[in-house]
Design an enzyme around this catalytic site. Structure first.
Site, PDB file in Angstrom:
ATOM      1  N   SER A 117       0.161   3.222  -6.349  1.00  0.00           N
ATOM      2  CA  SER A 117       0.702   3.371  -4.998  1.00  0.00           C
ATOM      3  C   SER A 117       2.088   4.000  -5.031  1.00  0.00           C
ATOM      4  CB  SER A 117       0.779   2.018  -4.291  1.00  0.00           C
ATOM      5  OG  SER A 117       1.715   1.168  -4.934  1.00  0.00           O
ATOM      6  N   HIS A 138      -5.923   2.811  -3.467  1.00  0.00           N
ATOM      7  CA  HIS A 138      -4.944   1.722  -3.539  1.00  0.00           C
ATOM      8  C   HIS A 138      -5.483   0.500  -2.801  1.00  0.00           C
ATOM      9  CE1 HIS A 138      -1.114  -0.302  -1.979  1.00  0.00           C
ATOM     10  NE2 HIS A 138      -1.272  -0.644  -3.237  1.00  0.00           N
ATOM     11  N   GLU A 150      -6.441   2.188   0.611  1.00  0.00           N
ATOM     12  CA  GLU A 150      -5.933   3.521   0.948  1.00  0.00           C
ATOM     13  C   GLU A 150      -6.566   4.544   0.003  1.00  0.00           C
ATOM     14  OE1 GLU A 150      -1.476   3.096   2.484  1.00  0.00           O
ATOM     15  OE2 GLU A 150      -1.743   2.215   0.499  1.00  0.00           O
ATOM     16  N   ASN A 188       2.835   0.676   1.403  1.00  0.00           N
ATOM     17  CA  ASN A 188       4.076   0.326   0.722  1.00  0.00           C
ATOM     18  C   ASN A 188       5.294   1.036   1.294  1.00  0.00           C
ATOM     19  OD1 ASN A 188       3.218  -1.694  -1.002  1.00  0.00           O
ATOM     20  ND2 ASN A 188       2.610  -0.284  -2.611  1.00  0.00           N
TER      21      ASN A 188
END
Length: 288
Positions: A117, A138, A150, A188
Site C-alpha cells: 500500500s 491491498h 483496493e 492509507n
C-alpha cells in the site's frame, strides 16, 4: 479447486490465507523462516477455531478450511499456484527479487498480486519478466473481517489480469475499489494521518484511549476505535507504513508520532504481542 500461494506469514499473510482457505481454495502459506511460517499457520487455525466458537462457522466448516491450508519454506512448492499473493515486508528490492524468482517457478499465466500500500506496483512489477500479470491488491486489515480490497494496476498490467483479479476477489466475498498506483492508494492516504492525529490527541491528554475509541465508534460510526484498530494492525506495521508514506510524500501528517517509536522499542506492538494500547490474554483475532 484454485491453488493460492500466500507469501509472507505475518499478520497480513496469515489473514489473507484465512480468507482464501475459507473461500474453498487450496492455500499454501510460504515464509522463508520456518518458525514464522508455523506461527502463521497457528494464526489461521486459531482464527477459524475462534469463528467456530462464536458460531460464525460450524466445526466442520472450520476444520475443512484449516485442512485446505499448508505451509512451506520452499518456493518450489508453489509451482502449481494459480494466484500468488505477495504479503512480505515493504521493501521494493525484496519484492522485485521475489517476483523474479517466481518467474522460474510458476506458469506464465499465474496471477501475481502484491499487497503493498506504500510502494509502486509498477516498480514491483518490474522485477518480473511478465509485468502484465502483476496487480496491486491491498487487503484492508484485518483481512478476514474487512470486506474492502483496493485494486491498483501497474503501468503494464494487462486487462486480462485486472479482470481476473477482480473476479477472484469477488469470489472471496470481497468488495473491490479501483485506485491509481499512487503512495497509500485511497485508504492509507486517509487512515494514516487520522491515526497519527488520534495518537497525538492521546499523548496530549485530550482524552483517554477508551474515551477516544468510544467517541469514534459512538459518534462517527466506525466499527472499531483507532487504538483497537492499531493494536490489530500492529504498531510496528503502522510505523513502517507511515514512515514510507512520509518519505515519498514529505507531508508531516504522515510522520508517526513519538509515542509509536517508544511503543515499538518496548515491544508493545498490539494484539500479536499481547500488549499495545490495550492488553490481551488471548491474541487470536475475533473469528471468521
Amino acid at each position: 479447486m484454485t491453488t493460492v500461494a500466500v507469501l509472507g506469514a505475518g499478520t497480513m499473510g496469515s489473514g489473507i490465507a484465512t480468507v482464501t482457505a475459507r473461500a474453498g481454495h487450496r492455500t499454501v502459506l510460504h515464509d522463508v523462516d520456518e518458525a514464522n511460517m508455523e506461527r502463521g499457520l497457528d494464526n489461521v487455525r486459531g482464527f477459524l477455531a475462534r469463528g467456530a466458537e462464536l458460531g460464525k462457522l460450524t466445526d466442520e466448516q472450520a476444520r475443512a478450511a484449516a485442512d485446505r491450508v499448508e505451509g512451506t519454506t520452499s518456493l518450489r512448492d508453489l509451482a502449481r499456484a494459480d494466484v500468488v499473493i505477495e504479503a512480505i515486508y515493504e521493501d521494493l528490492a525484496a519484492k522485485q527479487a521475489l517476483f523474479a524468482e517466481l518467474d522460474g517457478v510458476v506458469g506464465d499465466r499465474t496471477l501475481f498480486h502484491t499487497n503493498t500500500s506504500t510502494l509502486s506496483v509498477t516498480a514491483i512489477a518490474a522485477g518480473s519478466r511478465h509485468p502484465e500479470r502483476v496487480v496491486g491488491t491491498h487487503y484492508c486489515n484485518p483481512a478476514p473481517l474487512m470486506k474492502l480490497v483496493e485494486v491498483a494496476d501497474g503501468r503494464y498490467t494487462g486487462g486480462w489480469a485486472h479482470e481476473a483479479t477482480r473476479g477472484f476477489l469477488e469470489g472471496l466475498g470481497k468488495t473491490t475499489v479501483v485506485t491509481k498506483d499512487r503512495p497509500g492508494f485511497i485508504v492509507n492516504r486517509f487512515l494514516i494521518p487520522w491515526e497519527n492525529r488520534c495518537i497525538d490527541a492521546l499523548e496530549s491528554g485530550l482524552g483517554s484511549k477508551e474515551s477516544i475509541d468510544t467517541a469514534v465508534t459512538g459518534a462517527l460510526g466506525h466499527p472499531m476505535g483507532p487504538f483497537r484498530l492499531l493494536d490489530v494492525v500492529g504498531l510496528d506495521i503502522h510505523q513502517q507504513v507511515a514512515t514510507r508514506l512520509y518519505e515519498q510524500l514529505r507531508d508531516p501528517r504522515f510522520f508517526p508520532p513519538p509515542m509509536v517509536a517508544r511503543m515499538v522499542a518496548a515491544g508493545d506492538l498490539g494484539r500479536k504481542t499481547g500488549r499495545g494500547f490495550y492488553t490481551y490474554d488471548d491474541n487470536r483475532l475475533f473469528g471468521a
